[in-house]
Design a protein around this motif. Structure first.
Motif, PDB file in Angstrom:
ATOM      1  N   THR A 193       0.830  -1.206   0.000  1.00  0.00           N
ATOM      2  CA  THR A 193       0.000   0.000   0.000  1.00  0.00           C
ATOM      3  C   THR A 193       0.862   1.252   0.000  1.00  0.00           C
ATOM      4  O   THR A 193       0.670   2.174  -0.812  1.00  0.00           O
ATOM      5  CB  THR A 193      -0.950   0.017   1.221  1.00  0.00           C
ATOM      6  OG1 THR A 193      -1.843  -1.101   1.121  1.00  0.00           O
ATOM      7  CG2 THR A 193      -1.769   1.301   1.252  1.00  0.00           C
ATOM      8  N   THR A 218      -7.662  -5.381   0.940  1.00  0.00           N
ATOM      9  CA  THR A 218      -8.030  -4.840   2.246  1.00  0.00           C
ATOM     10  C   THR A 218      -9.155  -5.654   2.872  1.00  0.00           C
ATOM     11  O   THR A 218      -9.111  -6.003   4.063  1.00  0.00           O
ATOM     12  CB  THR A 218      -8.456  -3.364   2.109  1.00  0.00           C
ATOM     13  OG1 THR A 218      -7.406  -2.632   1.451  1.00  0.00           O
ATOM     14  CG2 THR A 218      -8.719  -2.740   3.466  1.00  0.00           C
ATOM     15  N   GLN A 219     -10.160  -5.998   2.074  1.00  0.00           N
ATOM     16  CA  GLN A 219     -11.289  -6.769   2.597  1.00  0.00           C
ATOM     17  C   GLN A 219     -10.887  -8.204   2.943  1.00  0.00           C
ATOM     18  O   GLN A 219     -11.466  -8.812   3.849  1.00  0.00           O
ATOM     19  CB  GLN A 219     -12.440  -6.768   1.588  1.00  0.00           C
ATOM     20  CG  GLN A 219     -13.000  -5.390   1.263  1.00  0.00           C
ATOM     21  CD  GLN A 219     -13.725  -4.734   2.433  1.00  0.00           C
ATOM     22  OE1 GLN A 219     -13.633  -5.164   3.575  1.00  0.00           O
ATOM     23  NE2 GLN A 219     -14.456  -3.675   2.158  1.00  0.00           N
ATOM     24  N   SER A 241     -12.126  -2.208  11.150  1.00  0.00           N
ATOM     25  CA  SER A 241     -11.366  -1.078  10.592  1.00  0.00           C
ATOM     26  C   SER A 241     -10.992  -1.329   9.139  1.00  0.00           C
ATOM     27  O   SER A 241     -11.123  -0.441   8.287  1.00  0.00           O
ATOM     28  CB  SER A 241     -10.093  -0.831  11.421  1.00  0.00           C
ATOM     29  OG  SER A 241     -10.413  -0.522  12.755  1.00  0.00           O
ATOM     30  N   MET A 242     -10.530  -2.545   8.836  1.00  0.00           N
ATOM     31  CA  MET A 242     -10.144  -2.870   7.466  1.00  0.00           C
ATOM     32  C   MET A 242     -11.366  -2.901   6.549  1.00  0.00           C
ATOM     33  O   MET A 242     -11.298  -2.484   5.394  1.00  0.00           O
ATOM     34  CB  MET A 242      -9.409  -4.219   7.426  1.00  0.00           C
ATOM     35  CG  MET A 242      -8.093  -4.220   8.173  1.00  0.00           C
ATOM     36  SD  MET A 242      -6.889  -3.030   7.547  1.00  0.00           S
ATOM     37  CE  MET A 242      -6.306  -3.881   6.107  1.00  0.00           C
ATOM     38  N   TRP A 272     -12.133   0.696   5.892  1.00  0.00           N
ATOM     39  CA  TRP A 272     -11.083   1.234   5.020  1.00  0.00           C
ATOM     40  C   TRP A 272     -11.325   0.780   3.581  1.00  0.00           C
ATOM     41  O   TRP A 272     -11.246   1.568   2.641  1.00  0.00           O
ATOM     42  CB  TRP A 272      -9.723   0.755   5.511  1.00  0.00           C
ATOM     43  CG  TRP A 272      -8.530   1.388   4.850  1.00  0.00           C
ATOM     44  CD1 TRP A 272      -8.365   1.675   3.525  1.00  0.00           C
ATOM     45  CD2 TRP A 272      -7.324   1.830   5.498  1.00  0.00           C
ATOM     46  NE1 TRP A 272      -7.140   2.229   3.302  1.00  0.00           N
ATOM     47  CE2 TRP A 272      -6.481   2.342   4.488  1.00  0.00           C
ATOM     48  CE3 TRP A 272      -6.885   1.801   6.803  1.00  0.00           C
ATOM     49  CZ2 TRP A 272      -5.203   2.833   4.766  1.00  0.00           C
ATOM     50  CZ3 TRP A 272      -5.614   2.296   7.074  1.00  0.00           C
ATOM     51  CH2 TRP A 272      -4.785   2.820   6.073  1.00  0.00           C
ATOM     52  N   MET A 290     -14.191   2.700   1.988  1.00  0.00           N
ATOM     53  CA  MET A 290     -13.811   4.048   1.546  1.00  0.00           C
ATOM     54  C   MET A 290     -12.966   3.990   0.271  1.00  0.00           C
ATOM     55  O   MET A 290     -13.152   4.791  -0.648  1.00  0.00           O
ATOM     56  CB  MET A 290     -13.056   4.785   2.649  1.00  0.00           C
ATOM     57  CG  MET A 290     -13.944   5.294   3.762  1.00  0.00           C
ATOM     58  SD  MET A 290     -15.346   6.291   3.194  1.00  0.00           S
ATOM     59  CE  MET A 290     -14.526   7.577   2.273  1.00  0.00           C
ATOM     60  N   LEU A 291     -12.023   3.034   0.223  1.00  0.00           N
ATOM     61  CA  LEU A 291     -11.221   2.873  -0.994  1.00  0.00           C
ATOM     62  C   LEU A 291     -12.121   2.603  -2.201  1.00  0.00           C
ATOM     63  O   LEU A 291     -11.906   3.134  -3.288  1.00  0.00           O
ATOM     64  CB  LEU A 291     -10.232   1.713  -0.834  1.00  0.00           C
ATOM     65  CG  LEU A 291      -8.901   1.985  -0.143  1.00  0.00           C
ATOM     66  CD1 LEU A 291      -8.108   0.687  -0.015  1.00  0.00           C
ATOM     67  CD2 LEU A 291      -8.086   3.029  -0.891  1.00  0.00           C
TER      68      LEU A 291
END
Length: 203
Positions: A109, A140-141, A168-169, A172, A175-176
């Motif tokens: 990342t 991320t997922q 949290s991930m 995140w 949002m990505l």
């Protein structure tokens, strides 16, 4: 060797886990064994490429079209970890792959997106973005999912922290997805689009 070849591990793992959930254990386990071989072979080939062609290997990382393909390594690692947890209850191997996936996610990342940011010569939006960028979301997922699977089988201390990391991930990644889909939608609607522009990573 395309950086996105670990997509083979992702796809095989997904079908294996789906087979497990649909009560087809033989198919699930056969694909699981096959996936271990795919994962090992692809790591050997990736390391060989890095050693023999370092300039091209690291150059791919900061290439707007090829760089995001490296996130298949993270997703493939975490999906394989999920297979170890769900199919064999091997939490030690699952945890090891979770750590590897997390380290790779952090490293890739920051390397990839920092490289994109500081590059002197950058492509225009219509030439630089593709569906491959969504692999950052998938990676991320995949960490969120494996974190939740591991959290379901540990006790305090650690359970709360793993669940918090999973949440949290997941957020995140959400949002990505919003950011990247906005850019892809903008590219679709405000730039010329030909059938050849819809490359395979748009899956």
């Amino acid at each position: 060797l395309s950086p996105a070849y670990f997509g083979m591990v992702m796809a095989t793992g997904i079908v294996s886990l789906a087979s497990h959930l649909l009560d087809m254990p033989l198919l699930a386990k056969a694909l699981f064994q096959l996936n271990i071989v795919f994962y090992a072979v692809l790591w050997v080939l990736t390391v060989l490429r890095m050693v023999r062609y370092p300039r091209r290997f690291f150059g791919d990382m900061i290439d707007h079209l090829r760089g995001p393909g490296f996130f298949t390594v993270v997703a493939g690692t975490c999906i394989l970890g999920g297979q170890f947890v769900l199919l064999t209850a091997d939490y030690r191997t699952g945890t090891t792959l979770w750590v590897v996936g997390l380290v790779l996610w952090i490293g890739l990342t920051y390397t990839i997106f920092t490289g994109f940011t500081v590059k002197e010569h950058k492509p225009t939006l219509d030439k630089g973005i593709s569906g491959a960028w969504l692999l950052a979301v998938v990676a991320t997922q995949s960490i969120a999912v494996l974190s939740a699977l591991l959290a379901a089988h540990v006790t305090q201390p650690g359970k709360l922290e793993l669940n918090f990391l999973a949440l949290s991930m997941w957020l995140w990644g959400g949002m990505l997805y919003i950011w990247m889909m906005s850019l892809i939608f903008y590219r679709y609607t405000f730039f010329p689009l030909s059938p050849g522009d819809l490359s395979p990573p748009y899956w």
